[in-house]
Write a protein that holds these residues in place. Structure first.
Motif, mmCIF file in Angstrom:
data_model
loop_
_atom_site.group_PDB
_atom_site.id
_atom_site.type_symbol
_atom_site.label_atom_id
_atom_site.label_comp_id
_atom_site.label_asym_id
_atom_site.label_seq_id
_atom_site.Cartn_x
_atom_site.Cartn_y
_atom_site.Cartn_z
ATOM 1 N N GLY A 18 0.840 -1.201 0.000
ATOM 2 C CA GLY A 18 0.000 0.000 0.000
ATOM 3 C C GLY A 18 0.872 1.247 0.000
ATOM 4 N N SER A 19 0.248 2.389 -0.344
ATOM 5 C CA SER A 19 1.039 3.626 -0.433
ATOM 6 C C SER A 19 0.290 4.829 0.134
ATOM 7 N N GLY A 20 -0.585 4.586 1.129
ATOM 8 C CA GLY A 20 -1.153 5.699 1.892
ATOM 9 C C GLY A 20 -0.108 6.231 2.861
ATOM 10 N N THR A 49 -6.750 6.428 -0.408
ATOM 11 C CA THR A 49 -7.718 7.389 0.134
ATOM 12 C C THR A 49 -6.999 8.552 0.796
ATOM 13 N N THR A 50 -5.783 8.303 1.286
ATOM 14 C CA THR A 50 -5.042 9.396 1.931
ATOM 15 C C THR A 50 -4.901 10.581 0.972
ATOM 16 N N ALA A 51 -4.726 10.293 -0.301
ATOM 17 C CA ALA A 51 -4.549 11.385 -1.267
ATOM 18 C C ALA A 51 -5.824 12.216 -1.401
ATOM 19 N N TYR A 52 -6.982 11.613 -1.115
ATOM 20 C CA TYR A 52 -8.252 12.347 -1.187
ATOM 21 C C TYR A 52 -8.466 13.260 0.019
ATOM 22 N N ALA A 53 -7.733 12.976 1.093
ATOM 23 C CA ALA A 53 -8.085 13.543 2.402
ATOM 24 C C ALA A 53 -7.675 14.999 2.540
ATOM 25 N N GLY A 54 -8.346 15.665 3.493
ATOM 26 C CA GLY A 54 -7.907 16.996 3.904
ATOM 27 C C GLY A 54 -6.567 16.905 4.610
ATOM 28 N N ALA A 55 -6.302 15.694 5.141
ATOM 29 C CA ALA A 55 -5.023 15.373 5.784
ATOM 30 C C ALA A 55 -4.772 16.156 7.055
ATOM 31 N N GLY A 56 -5.841 16.408 7.821
ATOM 32 C CA GLY A 56 -5.641 16.767 9.216
ATOM 33 C C GLY A 56 -5.052 15.542 9.892
ATOM 34 N N LEU A 57 -4.088 15.753 10.778
ATOM 35 C CA LEU A 57 -3.397 14.628 11.420
ATOM 36 C C LEU A 57 -3.472 14.800 12.930
ATOM 37 N N GLY A 266 -9.843 -5.162 0.794
ATOM 38 C CA GLY A 266 -9.583 -6.046 1.935
ATOM 39 C C GLY A 266 -8.559 -7.132 1.642
ATOM 40 N N ASP A 267 -7.771 -6.999 0.578
ATOM 41 C CA ASP A 267 -6.821 -8.063 0.189
ATOM 42 C C ASP A 267 -5.829 -8.373 1.312
ATOM 43 N N ALA A 268 -5.322 -7.304 1.948
ATOM 44 C CA ALA A 268 -4.302 -7.522 2.981
ATOM 45 C C ALA A 268 -4.929 -8.183 4.204
ATOM 46 N N THR A 360 -19.598 19.623 0.076
ATOM 47 C CA THR A 360 -19.527 18.258 -0.464
ATOM 48 C C THR A 360 -18.195 18.139 -1.184
ATOM 49 N N VAL A 361 -17.485 17.032 -0.939
ATOM 50 C CA VAL A 361 -16.131 16.945 -1.505
ATOM 51 C C VAL A 361 -16.157 16.714 -3.009
ATOM 52 N N VAL A 362 -17.298 16.298 -3.534
ATOM 53 C CA VAL A 362 -17.473 16.256 -4.994
ATOM 54 C C VAL A 362 -18.652 17.182 -5.302
ATOM 55 N N PRO A 499 -7.752 8.918 11.699
ATOM 56 C CA PRO A 499 -7.454 7.817 10.760
ATOM 57 C C PRO A 499 -6.021 7.873 10.220
ATOM 58 N N ILE A 500 -5.633 9.011 9.678
ATOM 59 C CA ILE A 500 -4.296 9.071 9.065
ATOM 60 C C ILE A 500 -3.230 9.214 10.146
ATOM 61 N N GLY A 501 -3.531 10.012 11.183
ATOM 62 C CA GLY A 501 -2.542 10.184 12.258
ATOM 63 C C GLY A 501 -2.159 8.847 12.869
ATOM 64 N N SER A 502 -3.162 8.022 13.188
ATOM 65 C CA SER A 502 -2.836 6.731 13.814
ATOM 66 C C SER A 502 -2.151 5.808 12.807
HETATM 67 P P1 FAD Z 1 -5.244 4.224 1.885
HETATM 68 O O1 FAD Z 1 -4.754 5.597 2.076
HETATM 69 O O2 FAD Z 1 -6.478 4.043 1.081
HETATM 70 O O3 FAD Z 1 -4.060 3.418 1.223
HETATM 71 C C1 FAD Z 1 -4.224 2.052 0.907
HETATM 72 C C2 FAD Z 1 -3.496 1.763 -0.394
HETATM 73 O O4 FAD Z 1 -3.327 0.353 -0.488
HETATM 74 C C3 FAD Z 1 -4.252 2.196 -1.629
HETATM 75 O O5 FAD Z 1 -3.413 2.968 -2.473
HETATM 76 C C4 FAD Z 1 -4.626 0.884 -2.311
HETATM 77 O O6 FAD Z 1 -4.662 0.953 -3.716
HETATM 78 C C5 FAD Z 1 -3.518 -0.017 -1.833
HETATM 79 N N1 FAD Z 1 -3.865 -1.451 -1.881
HETATM 80 C C6 FAD Z 1 -5.060 -2.019 -1.619
HETATM 81 N N2 FAD Z 1 -4.980 -3.354 -1.800
HETATM 82 C C7 FAD Z 1 -3.709 -3.618 -2.176
HETATM 83 C C8 FAD Z 1 -3.022 -4.804 -2.534
HETATM 84 N N3 FAD Z 1 -3.627 -6.008 -2.569
HETATM 85 N N4 FAD Z 1 -1.713 -4.726 -2.877
HETATM 86 C C9 FAD Z 1 -1.077 -3.511 -2.894
HETATM 87 N N5 FAD Z 1 -1.687 -2.348 -2.578
HETATM 88 C C10 FAD Z 1 -2.987 -2.410 -2.220
HETATM 89 N N6 FAD Z 1 -8.517 11.078 7.637
HETATM 90 C C11 FAD Z 1 -7.775 11.865 8.443
HETATM 91 O O7 FAD Z 1 -7.103 11.361 9.342
HETATM 92 N N7 FAD Z 1 -7.758 13.216 8.270
HETATM 93 C C12 FAD Z 1 -8.469 13.845 7.291
HETATM 94 O O8 FAD Z 1 -8.394 15.073 7.142
HETATM 95 C C13 FAD Z 1 -9.265 13.036 6.448
HETATM 96 N N8 FAD Z 1 -9.998 13.601 5.470
HETATM 97 C C14 FAD Z 1 -10.629 12.798 4.577
HETATM 98 C C15 FAD Z 1 -11.268 13.398 3.494
HETATM 99 C C16 FAD Z 1 -11.840 12.620 2.520
HETATM 100 C C17 FAD Z 1 -12.534 13.268 1.363
HETATM 101 C C18 FAD Z 1 -11.763 11.210 2.622
HETATM 102 C C19 FAD Z 1 -12.328 10.335 1.562
HETATM 103 C C20 FAD Z 1 -11.134 10.609 3.698
HETATM 104 C C21 FAD Z 1 -10.571 11.399 4.683
HETATM 105 N N9 FAD Z 1 -9.925 10.825 5.775
HETATM 106 C C22 FAD Z 1 -9.233 11.626 6.638
HETATM 107 C C23 FAD Z 1 -9.881 9.368 5.977
HETATM 108 C C24 FAD Z 1 -8.524 8.826 5.515
HETATM 109 O O9 FAD Z 1 -8.204 9.390 4.268
HETATM 110 C C25 FAD Z 1 -8.464 7.309 5.401
HETATM 111 O O10 FAD Z 1 -9.112 6.672 6.480
HETATM 112 C C26 FAD Z 1 -6.994 6.887 5.401
HETATM 113 O O11 FAD Z 1 -6.295 7.633 4.434
HETATM 114 C C27 FAD Z 1 -6.825 5.416 5.140
HETATM 115 O O12 FAD Z 1 -5.452 5.161 5.085
HETATM 116 P P2 FAD Z 1 -4.921 3.724 4.715
HETATM 117 O O13 FAD Z 1 -3.442 3.815 4.660
HETATM 118 O O14 FAD Z 1 -5.528 2.710 5.590
HETATM 119 O O15 FAD Z 1 -5.504 3.460 3.257
#
Ligand code: FAD
Length: 516
Positions: A18-20, A49-57, A266-268, A360-362, A499-502
């Motif tokens: 993964g690359s969040g 999804t991290t790339a979509y986020a406002g990224a408050g930490l 949910g692959d992982a 609305t984010v979209v 979510p992202i901070g933890s």
């Molecule tokens: P992700 O960031 O989704 O990264 C998982 C990656 O794993 C993906 O790139 C995916 O393609 C990859 N992957 C999946 N399966 C596999 C596989 N089999 N093999 C290899 N790679 C795989 N949270 C905050 O804390 N602060 C915020 O401000 C905030 N704002 C948000 C705003 C929006 C609009 C949204 C949608 C979400 C926001 N969130 C925020 C929530 C937060 O973005 C997510 O909960 C968090 O980024 C999830 O992180 P993650 O690393 O678990 O997953």
């Protein structure tokens, strides 16, 4: 679980799936210590999804807050976290998050590529240790030419651009995209980090109960990659997997998540189960009210500054200014907006023109929504009630009562406007800025459903981010962070950036443990 045959296509010290932000924090932590680190990402973009986020930490007590005169500490945050999360999760894991948050920020800012800033955004609960002005830090925006284009051009576009098929905007990377871009540059600068896009984890390879590598799918080929030090699973939750959502969450499917389509399936989590992992909190998600879109999807909606939510009976069921996850939980409790046939209606009046009174984010296209029946309008409230199939007397009474509260400044039913979070987005000019009367035609009703920012149930982990078996023992060589792991915050969303901070703290801890 794949069988061991001791033939490998590639080798590394640390394999990150993964690359969040959790994944890249872990990858940077390993690579900066000289460990040969490989990040594999299933899609063609970095960031999930991290790339979509406002990224408050939510990383309490860090030096970036202190730079801005915000006097926070792990202990203050602990009082708050204990009050709102309680014993829903292992307190040793909670302490690991709280005690190592500041260190994670300092460790990352040691890289010249990573910079954060403090911005106010209130915590989500009135509880001891709360910061009314908030304690979240955010990534500083990143110039688009700050590093190699093969990395920065491959950061996932903003959610609105992807959903609407629009080009990535020119200019600096902001919010979650800035965070991912910065972490990628930090990783690259170590000279020990490699990345492979379009490479999906398909299984874990074990030897004598320990994880020693992964099986992946790349370009139609199976690649077996040995990980000498450990594997960090940070591949998101199972939000995009309709079958798992029906099995584990009793929800109608995966259409309303904000997770990138097809990415987090949910692959992982399922691979870890095959290696013996225990699971927890599977019914949980980071919930949010969401605008229902004509294509069947839905988009995160927050910060209402006008209107009320009513259920199918025409009654309000919650404080509409609640933090989004808390509103989502009210929707679940009221069984409102949780299935295709029971939408919530967002009722507001003509004072907002053609605009939705909220974020609305979209963005919503009024004409397309109207054509799809998702945005209905009438000159009178009775006419609107008829258009949405709600009993006219009930809607009239609900609005009359609400308008009375707006005049008095007190919401006797749901106390809207009494909390600093409620008031953060308020724009009203009456005695209570959160209570804006609904009395100027035309009247509008827009469909709202229960969406999410991702699921937050997954593999059980300990304070070292090690994946646990049902007997509580750690699976050697296997770590997890982010939504692949059952969240340290249990059944609530304590504040902006948990979510992202933890995810980042546990990615950092995993790298530390592997490197030790
Ligand atoms: P992700 O960031 O989704 O990264 C998982 C990656 O794993 C993906 O790139 C995916 O393609 C990859 N992957 C999946 N399966 C596999 C596989 N089999 N093999 C290899 N790679 C795989 N949270 C905050 O804390 N602060 C915020 O401000 C905030 N704002 C948000 C705003 C929006 C609009 C949204 C949608 C979400 C926001 N969130 C925020 C929530 C937060 O973005 C997510 O909960 C968090 O980024 C999830 O992180 P993650 O690393 O678990 O997953």
């Amino acid at each position: 679980m794949a069988n061991t045959q001791n033939t490998w296509d590639q080798e590394c010290d640390v394999l990150v799936v993964g690359s969040g932000a959790g994944a890249l924090t872990g990858a940077y932590g390993a690579a900066v210590r000289g460990l040969d680190t490989l990040v594999i990402e299933k899609t063609g973009y970095f960031g999930g999804t991290t790339a979509y986020a406002g990224a408050g930490l939510w990383l309490p007590g860090n030096h970036v807050q202190a730079r801005d005169g915000v006097e926070d500490s792990a202990d203050l945050a602990r009082a708050y976290f204990r009050a709102v999360v309680g014993d829903a999760t292992d307190q040793r894991v909670q302490d690991a998050y709280l005690d190592r948050a500041a260190e994670t920020v300092a460790f990352l800012e040691d890289s010249p590529h990573v910079r954060f800033e403090y911005r106010p955004f209130p915590d989500y609960f009135a509880a001891p240790g709360r910061f009314d002005a908030g304690r979240a830090v955010f990534p500083v925006e990143l110039p688009a030419d700050a590093g190699p284009q093969h990395l920065l051009d491959a950061v996932r576009p903003p959610a609105w651009a992807e959903r609407l098929g629009l080009p990535v905007p020119d200019g600096p990377l902001t919010d979650g995209r800035a965070l991912i871009g910065r972490l990628l540059l930090a990783l690259e600068s170590t000279g020990h980090g490699r990345t492979l896009l379009d490479t999906a984890l398909t299984g874990l390879i074990t030897e004598d109960g320990a994880v020693v590598g992964v099986e992946t799918e790349h370009d139609g080929r199976t690649l077996r990659i040995r990980a000498r030090g450990g594997v960090l699973l940070a591949a998101g939750g199972f939000e995009a997997n309709a079958e798992l959502r029906r099995d584990w969450q009793e929800l109608p499917g995966a259409d309303w998540t904000m997770g990138a389509p097809g990415a987090n399936t949910g692959d992982a989590i399922t691979a870890a189960v095959s290696a013996g992992a225990a699971l927890d909190l599977l019914d949980q998600a980071w919930w949010c009210p969401s605008l229902r879109f004509p294509d069947g999807s839905a988009a995160f909606t927050l910060g209402l500054h006008g209107g009320i939510f009513v259920d199918g009976s025409g009654h309000r069921f919650a404080n509409e200014s609640l933090p989004y996850d808390r509103m989502g939980r009210q929707m679940l409790g009221a069984k409102a907006g949780t299935a295709h046939d029971n939408p919530v209606w967002w009722i507001f009046d003509g004072r907002f023109g053609d605009e939705l009174p909220g974020i609305t984010v979209v963005p919503a296209d009024r004409t397309a929504f109207t054509d799809a029946g998702l945005w209905r309008t009438a000159d009178t409230l009775d006419g609107l009630a008829e258009r949405i199939g709600v009993e006219a007397g009930a809607l009239r009474d609900t609005v009359r009562t609400f308008n009375g509260y707006a005049a008095d400044g007190t919401d006797a039913d749901f106390q809207r406007g009494e909390d600093p979070y409620d008031r953060f987005f308020a724009q009203g000019t009456g005695p209570n800025p959160c209570l804006v009367p609904i009395d100027e035609g035309p009247y509008h009703a827009v469909q709202i459903v229960l969406g999410d920012l991702g699921t937050k149930g997954g593999v059980r982990t300990d304070a070292q981010a090690r994946v646990l078996r049902a007997d509580g023992g750690a699976i050697p060589g296997l770590y997890a962070a982010g939504n692949t792991a059952a969240s340290v915050s249990g059944r609530c969303y304590p504040g902006p950036g948990v979510p992202i901070g933890s995810a980042m703290v546990f990615g950092h801890i995993a790298a530390d443990h592997i490197a030790a």
